[in-house]
Motif scaffolding. Structure first.
Motif, mmCIF file in Angstrom:
data_model
loop_
_atom_site.group_PDB
_atom_site.id
_atom_site.type_symbol
_atom_site.label_atom_id
_atom_site.label_comp_id
_atom_site.label_asym_id
_atom_site.label_seq_id
_atom_site.Cartn_x
_atom_site.Cartn_y
_atom_site.Cartn_z
ATOM 1 N N THR A 208 33.838 33.767 -63.541
ATOM 2 C CA THR A 208 35.002 32.904 -63.276
ATOM 3 C C THR A 208 35.277 32.783 -61.780
ATOM 4 N N VAL A 209 35.487 31.524 -61.358
ATOM 5 C CA VAL A 209 35.832 31.221 -59.961
ATOM 6 C C VAL A 209 37.268 30.675 -59.926
ATOM 7 N N LEU A 210 38.051 31.167 -58.978
ATOM 8 C CA LEU A 210 39.431 30.695 -58.784
ATOM 9 C C LEU A 210 39.508 29.892 -57.487
ATOM 10 N N ASP A 211 40.108 28.686 -57.561
ATOM 11 C CA ASP A 211 40.385 27.895 -56.354
ATOM 12 C C ASP A 211 41.869 27.527 -56.353
ATOM 13 N N PRO A 212 42.687 28.273 -55.589
ATOM 14 C CA PRO A 212 44.137 28.002 -55.601
ATOM 15 C C PRO A 212 44.532 26.705 -54.886
ATOM 16 N N PHE A 213 43.616 26.101 -54.134
ATOM 17 C CA PHE A 213 43.905 24.856 -53.391
ATOM 18 C C PHE A 213 42.831 23.826 -53.766
ATOM 19 N N MET A 214 42.830 23.398 -55.009
ATOM 20 C CA MET A 214 41.640 22.674 -55.486
ATOM 21 C C MET A 214 41.572 21.227 -55.018
ATOM 22 N N GLY A 215 42.679 20.637 -54.513
ATOM 23 C CA GLY A 215 42.607 19.243 -54.071
ATOM 24 C C GLY A 215 42.079 18.360 -55.182
ATOM 25 N N SER A 216 40.987 17.648 -54.907
ATOM 26 C CA SER A 216 40.424 16.723 -55.899
ATOM 27 C C SER A 216 39.514 17.423 -56.904
ATOM 28 N N GLY A 217 39.454 18.750 -56.859
ATOM 29 C CA GLY A 217 38.750 19.492 -57.913
ATOM 30 C C GLY A 217 37.260 19.693 -57.704
ATOM 31 N N THR A 218 36.796 19.596 -56.459
ATOM 32 C CA THR A 218 35.348 19.707 -56.211
ATOM 33 C C THR A 218 34.783 21.055 -56.687
ATOM 34 N N THR A 219 35.499 22.150 -56.427
ATOM 35 C CA THR A 219 34.986 23.466 -56.853
ATOM 36 C C THR A 219 34.866 23.497 -58.381
ATOM 37 N N GLY A 220 35.820 22.857 -59.042
ATOM 38 C CA GLY A 220 35.788 22.816 -60.512
ATOM 39 C C GLY A 220 34.590 22.025 -61.028
ATOM 40 N N VAL A 221 34.312 20.894 -60.389
ATOM 41 C CA VAL A 221 33.145 20.088 -60.796
ATOM 42 C C VAL A 221 31.874 20.932 -60.622
ATOM 43 N N ALA A 222 31.779 21.623 -59.491
ATOM 44 C CA ALA A 222 30.596 22.455 -59.217
ATOM 45 C C ALA A 222 30.468 23.559 -60.266
ATOM 46 N N CYS A 223 31.579 24.175 -60.638
ATOM 47 C CA CYS A 223 31.541 25.251 -61.646
ATOM 48 C C CYS A 223 31.050 24.713 -62.988
ATOM 49 N N VAL A 224 31.574 23.567 -63.385
ATOM 50 C CA VAL A 224 31.138 22.980 -64.665
ATOM 51 C C VAL A 224 29.626 22.737 -64.607
ATOM 52 N N GLU A 225 29.169 22.124 -63.518
ATOM 53 C CA GLU A 225 27.746 21.771 -63.420
ATOM 54 C C GLU A 225 26.851 23.006 -63.360
ATOM 55 N N GLU A 226 27.383 24.108 -62.843
ATOM 56 C CA GLU A 226 26.574 25.326 -62.695
ATOM 57 C C GLU A 226 26.860 26.376 -63.778
ATOM 58 N N GLY A 227 27.679 26.020 -64.772
ATOM 59 C CA GLY A 227 27.923 26.947 -65.883
ATOM 60 C C GLY A 227 28.791 28.140 -65.522
ATOM 61 N N ARG A 228 29.755 27.932 -64.618
ATOM 62 C CA ARG A 228 30.744 28.968 -64.287
ATOM 63 C C ARG A 228 32.102 28.518 -64.826
ATOM 64 N N ARG A 229 32.957 29.496 -65.147
ATOM 65 C CA ARG A 229 34.322 29.162 -65.555
ATOM 66 C C ARG A 229 35.147 28.881 -64.305
ATOM 67 N N PHE A 230 36.220 28.078 -64.510
ATOM 68 C CA PHE A 230 36.992 27.659 -63.336
ATOM 69 C C PHE A 230 38.484 27.715 -63.597
ATOM 70 N N ILE A 231 39.221 28.269 -62.636
ATOM 71 C CA ILE A 231 40.685 28.203 -62.636
ATOM 72 C C ILE A 231 41.090 27.557 -61.319
ATOM 73 N N GLY A 232 41.859 26.458 -61.409
ATOM 74 C CA GLY A 232 42.247 25.752 -60.184
ATOM 75 C C GLY A 232 43.728 25.468 -60.157
ATOM 76 N N CYS A 233 44.226 25.214 -58.937
ATOM 77 C CA CYS A 233 45.646 24.866 -58.776
ATOM 78 C C CYS A 233 45.775 23.828 -57.667
#
Ligand code: SAM
Length: 256
Positions: A208-233
């Motif tokens: 699981t990767v946490l991004d507390p400042f996700m903006g447009s969600g780039t870290t989340g997109v990367a996590c989905v594509e790489e098979g990691r879980r994501f928590i964003g804010c």
């Protein structure tokens, strides 16, 4: 004040829409493998007057980006002075590290102006500082008579010692990746998905990767594509919506 609840919650993704300090209050302690984030830099100028301009005025100055300014919204929290930025960074990093597992990674983006204050804040918050990973923006502009400031930096550290036996990948410590073109950009300071896909690999698949400042969600997109879980804010509704759209599209693409 009501509890901060996710506005999107799936098996592999939870997105929160509030100030990240409120989101951190509800996160399970010792539950995430890495914090990888791109906080507001409170940078972009030599004087306090220059630094207090709008984020678009500060970060979309080049000829190739400024004509697209009207299509994007300014973002929040980018107007602290140096002492305020250090104090605030130390505070939120300390809180965020409570969610991190022992040996977990914390990585924060910054620019050349804020590099010293960011490495100070990371250590003051109790992380072990491990290094600085340059992101070389291949297409960044050069200026006559100066060395180009064409890198941003991931300052990274760990929560205590990090064992090696669970980690199978040996990762690069320098990335050369073109910035997101102004035509395609959904956020003023959007990071390339390609860069974030490389960086999230510090966590094993399913981690699981946490991004507390996700903006447009780039870290989340990367996590989905790489098979990691994501928590964003993200605090601003306009960017919560963009993150929701981009991450949902990535999940549909992955499932297809
Ligand atoms: C530098 S941007 C992140 C951009 C992101 N990496 C991307 O690719 O889109 C930082 C984001 O954090 C948000 N933000 C600022 N202060 C915040 C806070 N206290 N809580 C949650 N989000 C915040 C801003 O609105 C902004 O969208």
């Amino acid at each position: 004040m009501s509890e901060c609840l996710p506005f999107l919650e799936e098996d592999d993704v939870a997105l929160y829409g509030c100030d990240m300090m409120r989101m951190l209050e509800v996160l399970e302690p010792v539950s995430v493998d890495a914090i990888l984030t791109d906080p507001p830099y409170s940078s972009g100028g030599r004087t306090s007057a220059e630094r207090s301009q709008s984020t678009k005025a500060k970060y979309m100055q080049s000829d190739s980006t400024k004509k697209y300014k009207d299509s994007l919204s300014d973002f929040a929290g980018d107007n602290k002075d140096q002492r305020g930025y250090l104090k605030w960074s130390e505070l939120w990093i300390s809180e965020a590290m409570k969610a991190l597992k022992p040996g977990g990674i914390i990585g924060l983006f910054t620019d050349w102006r804020q590099l010293p204050v960011t490495t100070d804040a990371l250590q003051a918050a109790g992380a072990i500082w491990r290094g600085v990973v340059p992101w070389h923006k291949r297409n960044a502009r050069r200026q006559r008579g100066r060395y180009a400031n064409n890198c941003e930096y991931l300052v990274w550290g760990t929560k205590g010692e990090r064992g090696m036996k669970d980690y199978h990948y040996a990762l690069e410590g320098f990335f050369e990746i073109t910035t997101v073109s102004a035509v395609k950009r959904r956020h003023v300071t959007e990071k390339p998905v390609e860069l974030m896909r490389d960086l999230v690999q510090i966590v094993p698949e399913g981690g699981t990767v946490l991004d507390p400042f996700m903006g447009s969600g780039t870290t989340g997109v990367a996590c989905v594509e790489e098979g990691r879980r994501f928590i964003g804010c993200e605090v601003l509704p306009v960017y919560q919506q963009v993150a929701r759209e981009r991450i949902t599209t990535a999940r549909i693409g992955k499932a297809a």
